[in-house]
Scaffold this active site. Sequence first.
Site, PDB file in Angstrom:
ATOM      1  N   SER A   1       4.961 -33.774 114.491  1.00  0.00           N
ATOM      2  CA  SER A   1       6.413 -33.839 114.320  1.00  0.00           C
ATOM      3  C   SER A   1       6.984 -32.435 114.191  1.00  0.00           C
ATOM      4  O   SER A   1       6.314 -31.527 113.686  1.00  0.00           O
ATOM      5  CB  SER A   1       6.759 -34.662 113.073  1.00  0.00           C
ATOM      6  OG  SER A   1       8.153 -34.891 113.004  1.00  0.00           O
ATOM      7  N   ASP A   2       8.190 -32.257 114.666  1.00  0.00           N
ATOM      8  CA  ASP A   2       8.847 -30.957 114.557  1.00  0.00           C
ATOM      9  C   ASP A   2      10.341 -31.173 114.340  1.00  0.00           C
ATOM     10  O   ASP A   2      10.923 -32.105 114.898  1.00  0.00           O
ATOM     11  CB  ASP A   2       8.623 -30.125 115.825  1.00  0.00           C
ATOM     12  CG  ASP A   2       9.089 -28.687 115.645  1.00  0.00           C
ATOM     13  OD1 ASP A   2       8.383 -27.935 114.935  1.00  0.00           O
ATOM     14  OD2 ASP A   2      10.152 -28.324 116.173  1.00  0.00           O
TER      15      ASP A   2
END
Length: 200
Positions: free
Chosen positions: A77-78
Amino acid sequence: MQTKEDQRLILASSSPRRQELIQSFGLPYIIRVSDADETVEQKITPAELVELLSLRKAGTVRDMLETQDQHGIIIGSDTVVVYNEEILGKPIDEQDAFRMLKALQGHTHQVYSGVACVDAATGQEVVSHSVTNVRMKPMTDEQILRYIATGEPKDKAGSYAIQGIGATLISGIDGDYFTVVGLPLSLLSDLLLTFDIQVL
């Protein structure tokens, strides 16, 4: 039907916030910190950026896994903050944090969070993102400096944490709260269905 072993989640993040969120699914999980290179040379949109980096983080962890450990779904995730078309990542130092918060105060900005799921065994991947609008209250320079002094902005995209004392800076959001925290759980649960993993 997937076995419990196949349903294992592998979180490619050192973020305590993401670890807390993944626990809420009640599925077996392990943490494997990704040391993926987060530099991107080409000019891309915020949506493309968070999807690219989410996939890169998950892919890096897949490459790190020992052969006997290659089972389960890797989650990368970012998150980035965007204001006036400028992408705001984590601040370099306190001056940078002040610059970001000074720009964001009194305005609405967008938070993009990408999520990638990669099957550790097969390499099958799905990736998506969500966006939430966030309204930050007007603040004086003194208030901004006091917030920076708490240390909370240090490793946060946009230099604030909505789940901490930074919540006092926010007057409202339009969208998914967990997108702002950094792991959109509703989106993640939808992506996991691709791998026959049902959270509920």
